[in-house]
Design an enzyme around this catalytic site. Structure first.
Site, short mmCIF file in Angstrom:
data_model
loop_
_atom_site.label_atom_id
_atom_site.label_comp_id
_atom_site.label_asym_id
_atom_site.label_seq_id
_atom_site.Cartn_x
_atom_site.Cartn_y
_atom_site.Cartn_z
CG HIS A 139 47.29 40.64 25.11
ND1 HIS A 139 48.29 39.93 24.48
CD2 HIS A 139 47.73 41.92 25.12
CE1 HIS A 139 49.27 40.72 24.14
NE2 HIS A 139 48.96 41.96 24.52
CG ASP A 169 48.19 36.69 23.33
OD1 ASP A 169 47.01 37.09 23.42
OD2 ASP A 169 49.17 37.42 23.54
CB SER A 246 50.62 43.51 22.02
OG SER A 246 51.43 43.42 23.16
#
Length: 405
Positions: A139, A169, A246
């Protein structure tokens, strides 16, 4: 199917497929130095003929490094990168003057042309190989037109997105460079709650931020984390993870990467989640080799069976088309048409008991077994159908881009 399972208040998981014993006054190192019971009693009743000899002693060296977090960060920090991405988005600009009412009032009813705007994002990542293999979250770079990778020493490289896997992911990026600093991969399979956890990344644009905490839990299902479309058993940590973290590494106390920081719960404090490094390694190897990942797929919707759910279904069995007799197992809600599950003869209302000989009681366990299977090879499933146990052979297919279709 009639009644919606949202009415039942449940989620349907879509399977796209060396201590010594102490004695008063000291301890004995081995059996040869240990007196017999008679000798002990005699020594307690009679004065010793000679002064007692001192017991042999030993010393234990305990390593205690108060700076282990700093050492881990010093070891890994140079290989943690910042990832800036940009993508162009086409859509209508929410400008009041572009409102159709105003345009008609001013005599202009021509259609409003779509407008383009640039969206920017920042995340983290880490370097796997000295020749520029970088891993991050999917993402972070999804739909990106440009990706800039910045090292801790300030060097910038344009990154090429080799591939992304939205199912886990995970994304793979290549930068053209040599002799880059790299991380050391650890092992997440033997983690236990209470062990140290260290997170490094660029939260909120603050480069090279370090936070520390503990492993709070392991094996969290994607449904528990709030991302039911993922095929990951997450590591939970209370090490602070914020937007921008992230894709950064989660470390153990030795500075080894045990996971990729990936998610936070917006409605809670101190809850962060990471993708186990074994999963990330398996996915990135496929991405760098093939540019894509193939996930095994059956084509069923399933839920964890409970007595309460059984009763609700049986009360409206005509709407669902089946009755349930068991209290536990994994209930197949729906078999999607033209899928490996349908071809193998699985049916709505079947309760999965075993997959490849392994007993399962949750949808997550079934998903793990399928994910570890091989596309095209036989996967045996033991199910209970109308009170009778049957064994079926399924050959998993490749997970489509949109399994619901």
């Amino acid at each position: 199917m009639g009644m919606s399972f949202k009415q039942l208040g449940i989620y349907a998981a879509v399977l796209a497929a060396g201590g010594a014993a102490g004695l008063a006054g000291g301890y004995y190192l081995n059996a040869e130095n240990r007196p017999s019971q008679d000798t002990v009693l005699s020594a307690a009743l009679e004065p010793p003929a000679q002064p007692p000899q001192p017991l042999p002693t030993t010393s234990v060296v305990v390593q205690n490094n108060p700076n282990f977090i700093a050492d881990a960060v010093e070891k890994v920090g140079p290989a943690v990168v910042r990832i800036d991405s940009e993508r162009t988005v086409t859509g209508q600009v929410p400008d009041p003057l572009q409102n159709p009412f105003f345009r008609r009032f001013f005599g202009d009813e021509a259609p409003i042309p779509p407008q383009e705007r640039v969206e920017q994002g920042t995340g983290s990542g880490f370097i796997l190989t000295a020749d520029g293999h970088v891993v991050t979250n999917a993402h972070v770079v999804e739909g990106a037109d440009t990706v800039i990778v910045t090292l801790k020493d300030g060097r910038e490289f344009e990154g090429q997105v080799v591939g992304t896997d939205p199912v886990t992911d995970v994304a793979a990026i290549k930068i053209e460079a040599t002799n880059l600093p790299t991380v050391t991969l650890g092992n997440s399979e033997n983690l236990i709650p209470g062990q140290w956890a260290i997170a490094i990344g660029n939260p909120l644009g603050l480069d090279n931020t370090v936070t520390a905490g503990i492993i709070s839990a392991t094996g969290r299902s994607s449904s528990q984390v709030g991302v039911p479309d993922r095929r990951v058993r997450f590591i939970q940590t209370d090490a602070a993870i914020n937007p921008g973290n992230s894709g950064g590494p989660l470390l153990n106390d030795r500075g080894e990467v045990i996971g990729i920081n990936t998610a936070i719960r917006a409605n809670a404090q101190g809850l962060g989640f990471a993708i186990p490094i074994e999963t990330a390694k398996r996915i990135t190897e496929q991405l760098f080799s093939n540019g894509r990942v193939q996930h095994p797929y059956l084509g069923i919707q399933m839920v964890d069976l409970t007595p309460n759910l059984r009763d609700k279904i049986n009360q409206d069995s005509t709407k669902f088309g089946f009755k349930v007799t068991l209290d536990e197992g994994v209930l197949i809600i729906e078999v999607l048409p033209n899928t490996p599950a349908a071809q193998a003869g699985l049916q709505n209302g079947d309760v999965i008991l075993k997959v490849n000989g392994t007993a399962v009681t949750t949808a997550s366990e079934v998903q793990e077994q399928v994910e570890s299977s091989t596309i095209g090879e036989v996967l045996t499933m033991e199910v209970n159908r109308n009170g009778q146990t049957q064994t079926l052979e399924v050959r998993p297919g490749t997970l489509p881009a949109n399994p619901d279709n």
